[in-house]
Design a protein around this motif. Structure first.
Motif, short mmCIF file in Angstrom:
data_model
loop_
_atom_site.label_atom_id
_atom_site.label_comp_id
_atom_site.label_asym_id
_atom_site.label_seq_id
_atom_site.Cartn_x
_atom_site.Cartn_y
_atom_site.Cartn_z
N TRP A 292 18.09 -10.64 -64.77
CA TRP A 292 18.23 -10.61 -63.33
C TRP A 292 17.32 -11.17 -62.68
N ILE A 293 17.86 -12.40 -61.93
CA ILE A 293 16.78 -13.03 -61.28
C ILE A 293 17.13 -12.81 -59.79
N GLY A 294 15.96 -12.44 -59.11
CA GLY A 294 15.95 -12.37 -57.50
C GLY A 294 15.16 -13.64 -56.88
N TRP A 295 15.41 -13.52 -55.64
CA TRP A 295 14.85 -14.69 -54.56
C TRP A 295 15.19 -16.23 -55.12
N ALA A 296 16.29 -16.22 -55.84
CA ALA A 296 16.77 -17.42 -56.29
C ALA A 296 17.40 -18.42 -55.14
N SER A 297 16.80 -18.65 -54.19
CA SER A 297 17.36 -19.18 -52.98
C SER A 297 16.89 -20.66 -52.82
N ASP A 298 16.04 -21.07 -53.53
CA ASP A 298 15.65 -22.71 -53.33
C ASP A 298 16.06 -23.41 -54.46
N ASP A 299 15.80 -24.93 -54.36
CA ASP A 299 16.22 -25.67 -55.33
C ASP A 299 15.27 -25.51 -56.53
N ALA A 300 13.99 -25.51 -56.46
CA ALA A 300 13.17 -25.17 -57.55
C ALA A 300 13.87 -23.99 -58.57
N SER A 301 14.24 -22.79 -58.02
CA SER A 301 14.59 -21.79 -58.65
C SER A 301 16.04 -22.28 -59.39
N THR A 302 16.78 -22.72 -58.49
CA THR A 302 18.11 -23.49 -59.18
C THR A 302 17.97 -24.26 -60.28
N ASP A 303 17.05 -25.09 -60.13
CA ASP A 303 16.82 -26.15 -61.07
C ASP A 303 16.31 -25.25 -62.40
N GLU A 304 15.39 -24.26 -62.33
CA GLU A 304 14.78 -23.63 -63.42
C GLU A 304 16.06 -22.69 -64.25
N ILE A 305 16.94 -22.29 -63.29
CA ILE A 305 18.04 -21.38 -63.87
C ILE A 305 18.93 -22.22 -64.64
N VAL A 306 19.46 -23.38 -63.94
CA VAL A 306 20.34 -24.36 -64.70
C VAL A 306 19.39 -24.61 -66.05
N ALA A 307 18.49 -25.33 -65.93
CA ALA A 307 17.85 -25.88 -67.28
C ALA A 307 17.67 -24.81 -68.17
N TRP A 308 17.37 -23.39 -67.85
CA TRP A 308 17.37 -22.28 -68.90
C TRP A 308 18.94 -22.18 -69.54
N ALA A 309 19.80 -22.31 -68.74
CA ALA A 309 21.12 -21.92 -69.23
C ALA A 309 21.59 -23.01 -70.04
N GLN A 310 21.31 -24.23 -69.82
CA GLN A 310 21.63 -25.35 -70.60
C GLN A 310 20.79 -25.42 -71.83
N GLU A 311 19.63 -24.72 -71.99
CA GLU A 311 19.13 -24.66 -73.27
C GLU A 311 19.59 -23.38 -74.11
N GLY A 312 20.61 -22.43 -73.52
CA GLY A 312 21.09 -21.36 -74.26
C GLY A 312 20.83 -20.02 -73.35
N GLY A 313 19.63 -19.89 -72.40
CA GLY A 313 19.70 -18.55 -71.94
C GLY A 313 18.97 -17.48 -72.78
N PRO A 314 19.11 -16.23 -72.26
CA PRO A 314 18.54 -15.30 -72.97
C PRO A 314 18.89 -15.28 -74.46
N GLY A 315 17.81 -14.84 -75.14
CA GLY A 315 18.13 -14.72 -76.49
C GLY A 315 18.09 -16.17 -77.38
N VAL A 316 18.08 -17.09 -76.67
CA VAL A 316 18.10 -18.50 -77.30
C VAL A 316 16.99 -19.11 -77.11
N SER A 317 16.71 -19.03 -75.68
CA SER A 317 15.32 -19.85 -75.17
C SER A 317 14.61 -19.02 -74.53
N PRO A 318 13.33 -19.08 -74.43
CA PRO A 318 12.38 -18.08 -73.81
C PRO A 318 12.70 -18.49 -72.25
N ILE A 319 12.53 -17.26 -71.41
CA ILE A 319 12.51 -17.44 -69.92
C ILE A 319 11.31 -18.16 -69.59
N PRO A 320 11.69 -19.37 -68.60
CA PRO A 320 10.60 -19.94 -68.07
C PRO A 320 9.63 -19.09 -67.40
#
Length: 123
Positions: free
Chosen positions: A80-108
């Motif tokens: 669960w990610i909170g305070w995800a209201s800026d472009d930087a957070s959105t960029d990080e979330i997208v990049a992590w999801a593209q890498e596979g997300g939890p269990g595949v890639s470490p959380i930034p």
């Protein structure tokens, strides 16, 4: 907009669940559209869906990053990610999801600082 039905036991990719409740419903202009466009362009690496209020309104905007079916079978759990209201957070979330997300890639590290506890279920 095309809706894909959820099939029981179907393999799912990493999925972003975007809160659209009372406090998160006014997410930054274009954030949900951007997440959907990024998912569509990902070639199936991740998906996006919305939910009513997820609970931790004090940390709006909330996005839950769910592991893929395969990662969940390996023990990964949703983050669960909170305070995800800026472009930087959105960029990080997208990049992590593209890498596979939890269990595949470490959380930034920056997203790790934005994690919020999973709300407890009340009976």
């Amino acid at each position: 907009m095309t809706h894909t039905p959820i099939r029981p036991f179907a393999a799912r990719p990493c999925t972003l669940v975007v809160c659209r409740g009372c406090c998160c419903g006014d997410s930054p202009v274009g954030q949900l559209a951007r997440l959907r466009a990024e998912a569509a362009a990902s070639g199936g690496r991740f998906a996006v869906r919305t939910s009513d209020c997820l609970g931790p309104c004090g940390q709006a905007n909330v996005i839950v990053v769910q592991p893929s079916t395969e990662a969940r079978r390996g023990g990964a759990r949703a983050v669960w990610i909170g305070w995800a209201s800026d472009d930087a957070s959105t960029d990080e979330i997208v990049a992590w999801a593209q890498e596979g997300g939890p269990g595949v890639s470490p959380i930034p590290p920056t997203l790790d600082l934005q994690t919020v506890p999973t709300p407890s279920r009340r009976g």
